[in-house]
Design an enzyme around this catalytic site. Sequence first.
Site, mmCIF file in Angstrom:
data_model
loop_
_atom_site.group_PDB
_atom_site.id
_atom_site.type_symbol
_atom_site.label_atom_id
_atom_site.label_comp_id
_atom_site.label_asym_id
_atom_site.label_seq_id
_atom_site.Cartn_x
_atom_site.Cartn_y
_atom_site.Cartn_z
ATOM 1 N N ASP A 214 0.871 -1.176 0.000
ATOM 2 C CA ASP A 214 0.000 0.000 0.000
ATOM 3 C C ASP A 214 0.905 1.221 0.000
ATOM 4 O O ASP A 214 1.539 1.539 1.006
ATOM 5 C CB ASP A 214 -0.901 -0.015 1.235
ATOM 6 C CG ASP A 214 -1.918 1.117 1.227
ATOM 7 O OD1 ASP A 214 -1.838 1.984 0.337
ATOM 8 O OD2 ASP A 214 -2.794 1.132 2.106
ATOM 9 N N GLU A 240 -0.232 -1.000 -4.775
ATOM 10 C CA GLU A 240 -1.461 -0.195 -4.680
ATOM 11 C C GLU A 240 -1.176 1.292 -4.563
ATOM 12 O O GLU A 240 -0.344 1.718 -3.759
ATOM 13 C CB GLU A 240 -2.282 -0.661 -3.475
ATOM 14 C CG GLU A 240 -3.548 0.135 -3.249
ATOM 15 C CD GLU A 240 -4.382 -0.438 -2.117
ATOM 16 O OE1 GLU A 240 -4.929 0.353 -1.323
ATOM 17 O OE2 GLU A 240 -4.486 -1.677 -2.010
ATOM 18 N N GLU A 268 -8.687 4.385 -4.420
ATOM 19 C CA GLU A 268 -9.119 4.795 -3.077
ATOM 20 C C GLU A 268 -9.409 6.289 -3.036
ATOM 21 O O GLU A 268 -10.374 6.715 -2.402
ATOM 22 C CB GLU A 268 -8.025 4.429 -2.077
ATOM 23 C CG GLU A 268 -8.249 4.954 -0.678
ATOM 24 C CD GLU A 268 -7.092 4.640 0.251
ATOM 25 O OE1 GLU A 268 -6.934 5.373 1.246
ATOM 26 O OE2 GLU A 268 -6.355 3.674 -0.002
ATOM 27 N N ASP A 291 -13.854 3.895 -2.421
ATOM 28 C CA ASP A 291 -14.349 3.918 -1.041
ATOM 29 C C ASP A 291 -15.783 4.426 -1.085
ATOM 30 O O ASP A 291 -16.027 5.568 -1.484
ATOM 31 C CB ASP A 291 -13.484 4.819 -0.169
ATOM 32 C CG ASP A 291 -13.824 4.695 1.316
ATOM 33 O OD1 ASP A 291 -15.017 4.862 1.664
ATOM 34 O OD2 ASP A 291 -12.914 4.429 2.116
ATOM 35 N N HIS A 318 -12.334 0.056 -0.903
ATOM 36 C CA HIS A 318 -11.419 0.401 0.181
ATOM 37 C C HIS A 318 -12.187 0.438 1.499
ATOM 38 O O HIS A 318 -13.197 1.127 1.629
ATOM 39 C CB HIS A 318 -10.803 1.775 -0.090
ATOM 40 C CG HIS A 318 -10.069 2.346 1.087
ATOM 41 N ND1 HIS A 318 -10.588 3.360 1.871
ATOM 42 C CD2 HIS A 318 -8.873 2.047 1.628
ATOM 43 C CE1 HIS A 318 -9.724 3.667 2.825
ATOM 44 N NE2 HIS A 318 -8.674 2.882 2.699
ATOM 45 N N GLU A 338 -11.690 -5.873 1.716
ATOM 46 C CA GLU A 338 -10.588 -5.400 2.551
ATOM 47 C C GLU A 338 -11.058 -5.225 3.989
ATOM 48 O O GLU A 338 -12.158 -4.740 4.246
ATOM 49 C CB GLU A 338 -10.066 -4.062 2.041
ATOM 50 C CG GLU A 338 -8.945 -3.492 2.908
ATOM 51 C CD GLU A 338 -8.430 -2.147 2.452
ATOM 52 O OE1 GLU A 338 -7.279 -1.809 2.787
ATOM 53 O OE2 GLU A 338 -9.178 -1.425 1.757
#
Length: 392
Positions: A214, A240, A268, A291, A318, A338
């Site tokens: 990430d 990511e 995200e 998200d 996300h 996730e």
Amino acid sequence: MAMPKVREVRAYVVRGGGADYHDQAGQHWIDDHVATPMAYYPDYRDSRQKFGLNVLGTLVVEVEADDGTVGFATTTAGEPGAYIVEKHLARFVEGAPVTSIEKIWDQMYASTLYYGRKGIAVNCISAVDLALYDLLGKLRQEPVYALLGGPVRDELVFYATGARPDIAEQLGFVGGKLPLQHGPAEGPEGMRANLDRLASMRERVSEDFFLSWDCWMSLDLDYATRLAQRSAEFGLRWIEEPLPPDDYWGYAELRRRVPTGMWVTTGEHEWTRYGFRLLLEMGCADMIQPDVNWCGGITELARISALADAHGVPVIPHGSSVYSYHFVLTRRNSPFSEFLMMHPQATEVVPMFHPLLLDEPVPVGGRLRVPETPGFGVRLNPECALHRPYTH
């Protein structure tokens, strides 16, 4: 019986956890020398809170029907978001039938184009949209996933994001995503530290347990390319959000450069179908990660998901706890979910929006059967102090 109308919209601000994952006190892995776009400046390298990542706090939006039923949802927007909801968006919600979700969304989005399109304005639209879904589910005595067409699977399967993927495997998760700690400004030593950490974690987990990076928008194309290539020997599943979210051209080029079999993922910090259309049509990502608390709510996530499905790209939202669980349960192109390990050391499973939500379900053994409770199935914790800074 006629569907009730919305009587009142209220917007509150709350501090400490909740929808603002980074609003944490004390030592927490999520704030411990994580690579960021601000890491170029040494003063802001060790802590994301130092450059203000937690300044907004959580926004809670309540929508109350004229029969007294209340739906609510959360996002990251804090006091600026509360102003937008109370002073601008409420006019499109109050007095409307609870079922007018599409019309309400369109009016909120169209009316904020001149200052919105992305960021806080769409975060606020997301919270109102989700609150309306929560309210409609309560009025119909159905979980939100039933409003979306019903489940396509019996349970959700999770990977874990946090500092201890080895513990996550022991807890039953199928993979682990590590926060990258060192970016380009820390030079070759930082690159070696990243790779040493990945190598150490690879030794501690099984061959079938996947690992990912990430990168939180912290890299440039050259560094991301070298990191991906040197991480390949450890079987890295994906890299990511390595580049700034608006660098669509960089993402498309990085996807051409990474080793065969490694994914490039992002989304995200992308908003609405228009941003995701660019990602998809330019071939920027092997997987997108909107998200739902930010990208436009469930109303917009459904459009984003349909676009991705047409491009053969999976959608793995996300974080976002119950707000994404209900959606993922209804979509074949969202094969897993996730889970953000919000325990300070990432060694235990705790509710993602703790302490704000009560009855928030968590995975057991890396899996979760979403409860059939009406709406999103959660309640606000009365011990969390809500502040309503504005009224209308």
